[in-house]
Design a protein around this motif. Structure first.
Motif, mmCIF file in Angstrom:
data_model
loop_
_atom_site.group_PDB
_atom_site.id
_atom_site.type_symbol
_atom_site.label_atom_id
_atom_site.label_comp_id
_atom_site.label_asym_id
_atom_site.label_seq_id
_atom_site.Cartn_x
_atom_site.Cartn_y
_atom_site.Cartn_z
ATOM 1 N N TRP A 94 -6.171 -8.424 -4.282
ATOM 2 C CA TRP A 94 -4.760 -8.544 -4.651
ATOM 3 C C TRP A 94 -3.957 -9.510 -3.785
ATOM 4 C CZ3 TRP A 94 -3.726 -7.144 -9.274
ATOM 5 C CH2 TRP A 94 -4.478 -6.144 -9.872
ATOM 6 N N VAL A 154 -0.860 -1.060 -4.482
ATOM 7 C CA VAL A 154 -2.053 -0.223 -4.480
ATOM 8 C C VAL A 154 -1.624 1.184 -4.089
ATOM 9 C CG1 VAL A 154 -4.315 0.204 -3.446
ATOM 10 C CG2 VAL A 154 -3.573 -2.149 -3.914
ATOM 11 N N ASN A 162 -1.071 -1.313 -9.409
ATOM 12 C CA ASN A 162 -2.115 -2.219 -9.891
ATOM 13 C C ASN A 162 -3.510 -1.673 -9.622
ATOM 14 O OD1 ASN A 162 0.282 -4.081 -8.825
ATOM 15 N ND2 ASN A 162 -0.680 -5.044 -10.582
ATOM 16 N N ASP A 163 -3.618 -0.849 -8.586
ATOM 17 C CA ASP A 163 -4.918 -0.329 -8.178
ATOM 18 C C ASP A 163 -4.704 0.990 -7.448
ATOM 19 O OD1 ASP A 163 -7.706 -0.290 -7.795
ATOM 20 O OD2 ASP A 163 -7.754 -2.398 -7.208
ATOM 21 N N TYR A 164 -5.803 1.593 -7.021
ATOM 22 C CA TYR A 164 -5.782 2.954 -6.486
ATOM 23 C C TYR A 164 -6.874 3.092 -5.434
ATOM 24 C CZ TYR A 164 -6.848 8.027 -6.840
ATOM 25 O OH TYR A 164 -7.096 9.347 -6.583
ATOM 26 N N LEU A 197 0.881 -1.170 0.000
ATOM 27 C CA LEU A 197 0.000 0.000 0.000
ATOM 28 C C LEU A 197 0.916 1.217 0.000
ATOM 29 C CD1 LEU A 197 -2.663 -1.086 2.654
ATOM 30 C CD2 LEU A 197 -2.819 -1.238 0.164
ATOM 31 N N ARG A 215 -5.927 8.582 -10.859
ATOM 32 C CA ARG A 215 -5.924 7.119 -10.898
ATOM 33 C C ARG A 215 -5.080 6.630 -12.077
ATOM 34 N NH1 ARG A 215 -8.717 2.635 -9.238
ATOM 35 N NH2 ARG A 215 -8.883 0.958 -10.759
ATOM 36 N N VAL A 261 -10.282 -4.123 -1.948
ATOM 37 C CA VAL A 261 -9.069 -4.028 -2.767
ATOM 38 C C VAL A 261 -8.001 -4.999 -2.269
ATOM 39 C CG1 VAL A 261 -7.176 -2.486 -3.439
ATOM 40 C CG2 VAL A 261 -9.537 -1.668 -3.545
#
Length: 123
Positions: free
Chosen positions: A122, A83, A103-105, A54, A94, A118
């Motif tokens: 993952w 993330v 990979n994500d936000y 994170l 984003r 989230v």
């Protein structure tokens, strides 16, 4: 606990680290924390078996964008899910994070239900 449950929190604000770590530990995850991109790289490159990062995007010295790029360049860490966690919730943020290699936000302030969705995706 399985290695994949080890989550690294990278944030320069101790309050954010505390809140995220408390939430994740309550859900059964093992957590390690770093207060800088440099510290995160040292731990990751030092063979820490992290299942998810994170990453705060706005940190002094080495921001999350640069840290992510360096993680992605390393053969041993390039596939670790990352993330982006940021207070910047403007149009295009984003996409900027994803383009940097996240990979994500997730935007701050963190909503626990969204965070857990989230994380589960993952880990």
């Amino acid at each position: 606990m399985e290695i994949k449950n080890l989550i690294m929190i990278v944030d320069d604000d101790a309050r954010n680290i505390f809140a995220l770590a408390l939430t994740l530990k309550a859900k059964g995850y093992k957590v390690i924390t770093c207060q800088s991109g440099k510290e995160a790289l040292e731990l990751l490159f030092g063979d820490k078996q992290v299942g998810l990062v994170l990453m705060d995007m706005m940190m002094p010295e080495m921001d999350g964008y640069e840290t992510i790029r360096l993680i992605r360049k390393n053969e041993n860490t390039k596939d670790i899910p990352i993330v982006a966690v940021t207070a910047q919730a403007m149009a295009g943020d984003r996409e900027k994070c994803i383009k940097a290699g996240a990979n994500d936000y997730i935007s701050k302030p963190i909503q626990v239900d969204i965070l857990m969705e989230v994380v589960k995706q993952w880990v």
